[in-house]
Design a protein around this motif. Structure first.
Motif, mmCIF file in Angstrom:
data_model
loop_
_atom_site.group_PDB
_atom_site.id
_atom_site.type_symbol
_atom_site.label_atom_id
_atom_site.label_comp_id
_atom_site.label_asym_id
_atom_site.label_seq_id
_atom_site.Cartn_x
_atom_site.Cartn_y
_atom_site.Cartn_z
ATOM 1 N N ARG A 12 -6.204 0.978 -1.317
ATOM 2 C CA ARG A 12 -6.544 -0.108 -0.383
ATOM 3 C C ARG A 12 -8.066 -0.107 -0.213
ATOM 4 O O ARG A 12 -8.629 0.602 0.596
ATOM 5 C CB ARG A 12 -5.842 0.124 0.957
ATOM 6 C CG ARG A 12 -6.048 -0.991 1.996
ATOM 7 C CD ARG A 12 -5.250 -2.221 1.617
ATOM 8 N NE ARG A 12 -5.262 -3.215 2.693
ATOM 9 C CZ ARG A 12 -4.331 -3.312 3.647
ATOM 10 N NH1 ARG A 12 -3.308 -2.466 3.667
ATOM 11 N NH2 ARG A 12 -4.396 -4.252 4.556
ATOM 12 N N LYS A 72 0.989 3.594 -3.546
ATOM 13 C CA LYS A 72 0.025 4.703 -3.457
ATOM 14 C C LYS A 72 0.279 5.752 -4.528
ATOM 15 O O LYS A 72 -0.648 6.284 -5.136
ATOM 16 C CB LYS A 72 0.101 5.334 -2.066
ATOM 17 C CG LYS A 72 -1.010 6.324 -1.782
ATOM 18 C CD LYS A 72 -0.955 6.820 -0.337
ATOM 19 C CE LYS A 72 -1.304 5.710 0.625
ATOM 20 N NZ LYS A 72 -1.367 6.203 2.027
ATOM 21 N N ILE A 100 -5.826 -4.604 -2.505
ATOM 22 C CA ILE A 100 -5.385 -3.318 -3.047
ATOM 23 C C ILE A 100 -5.680 -3.360 -4.538
ATOM 24 O O ILE A 100 -5.403 -4.363 -5.204
ATOM 25 C CB ILE A 100 -3.872 -3.098 -2.824
ATOM 26 C CG1 ILE A 100 -3.551 -3.033 -1.324
ATOM 27 C CG2 ILE A 100 -3.405 -1.826 -3.516
ATOM 28 C CD1 ILE A 100 -2.058 -2.997 -1.030
ATOM 29 N N GLU A 149 0.842 -1.207 0.000
ATOM 30 C CA GLU A 149 0.000 0.000 0.000
ATOM 31 C C GLU A 149 0.872 1.249 0.000
ATOM 32 O O GLU A 149 0.625 2.197 -0.756
ATOM 33 C CB GLU A 149 -0.919 -0.012 1.215
ATOM 34 C CG GLU A 149 -1.855 1.189 1.283
ATOM 35 C CD GLU A 149 -2.748 1.170 2.511
ATOM 36 O OE1 GLU A 149 -3.670 1.999 2.575
ATOM 37 O OE2 GLU A 149 -2.505 0.339 3.424
#
Length: 343
Positions: free
Chosen positions: A292, A286, A298, A282
């Motif tokens: 998530r 990102k 994810i 995560e």
């Protein structure tokens, strides 16, 4: 609460081969339990519950009585299997009327036809229905018997989105009527968006899945707007295939799933285990547009085609891959996703 079905230390072996590992679980009225397993294990479990196979050890109790003492248990359970046949020369209404009379059910045929979304097809021969419509009719057959316990095998496999919504509404209706529902499926994504009572069944046994619950807002860090302007970080994600380590570019990854503590990268080429935890991934992904969406998932937002609302508290993300993968979206993450998407 009175248990409708209780499976206690059940197992099945032939010689030194384990056909069903030792498992225990129970289902109460109004409860939907989904077991994620392969078709072989699911078939074996269902056959033992129906009394078609004798277990090597353990017991199955239905309404407090051991199924071995009830040879007609199949008359008290509605079952819808993946390979169930249909009398294709019959019309939809004729087909359901036959099963309604056979079970002496108080449910009306029109009521069930409406519940499975076939009101405009009730005078149509089954042979002319689409695959998804036939599957809904099979679910309708299980419902019209009006038994207290319903077993469904892969109820949503290969059906269209409209049918999936109708089938889920039918399952919720059964729960509201205090029916107990047992579902076997090979798709964890479907299981997690159907109920909180999800189990994983494999050769090692039965394990309850920890289902995502809403997290307090104060546990989440709020990012400063300036972080959006930070340059993207070049990163490759490693996965092990046999004795080799393969490095994948983030855009190649469709979604990531955690199974029994191991992260699995899902790509067009297949699924690959990764040594990083979901929390690590995560953080790493990102900046590449990954989100998530669930404690166990994810997703690459560039791959999301649809956001499906099943109920006020149940959502899924449908991807644009060949399988049109359906990923559960937890209630706690729904508002956060809406902000990201500008909805």
């Amino acid at each position: 609460m009175t248990q409708l079905l209780s499976v206690q230390s059940l197992s099945k072996k032939t010689g030194n081969t384990t056909l069903l590992p030792t498992i225990s679980f129970q289902i109460n009225p109004g409860q939907c339990v989904v077991i994620r397993c392969n078709k072989y294990l699911g078939d074996m479990l269902i056959k033992i519950i129906l009394g078609e196979e004798i277990p090597s050890k353990g017991h199955v109790y239905f309404k407090g009585a051991d199924i071995e003492s009830n040879k007609n248990i199949f008359r008290e359970i509605s079952v819808c299997l993946l390979d169930d046949g249909l009398y294709e020369r019959l019309k939809v209404k004729e087909y359901l009327s036959f099963f309604q009379k056979m079970s002496e059910s108080d449910k009306t045929v029109d009521e069930v036809i409406q519940l499975v979304g076939l009101l405009d097809k009730k005078e149509v021969k089954i042979a002319k229905l689409s695959f998804s419509e036939k599957r809904r009719l099979q679910i309708g057959r299980a419902i019209i018997s009006d038994y207290d316990f319903v077993v469904l095998e892969e109820p949503e496999q290969n059906v269209d989105i409209e049918s999936a919504i109708i089938i889920r509404n039918a399952i919720r209706q059964l729960q509201q009527e205090q029916k107990a529902v047992l579902i076997t499926t090979s798709f964890l994504e479907d299981a997690l968006s159907l109920t909180n009572d999800v189990y994983l069944l494999n050769e090692e046994g039965l394990k309850k899945v920890e289902v995502d619950e809403e997290e307090p807002e104060n546990n989440r860090e709020v990012e400063e707007p300036a972080e959006i302007l930070k340059p993207m970080k070049l990163e490759k994600i490693p996965a092990k295939v046999k004795e080799k380590v393969i490095l994948f570019d983030p855009p190649e990854i469709h979604y990531i799933e955690s199974q029994e503590g191991v992260s699995h990268l899902h790509l067009s080429e297949g699924s690959f285990p990764c040594s990083f935890t979901l929390n690590d991934l995560e953080d790493k992904l990102k900046a590449f547009g990954f989100f998530r969406c669930h404690r166990s998932y994810i997703v690459n937002l560039q791959r999301v085609r649809e956001v499906i609302t099943w109920t006020r508290n149940s959502y899924s993300l449908v991807l644009d891959d060949e399988k049109k993968s359906s990923i559960p979206l937890s209630k706690a993450r729904f508002d956060e996703l809406k902000e990201i998407l500008g909805l």
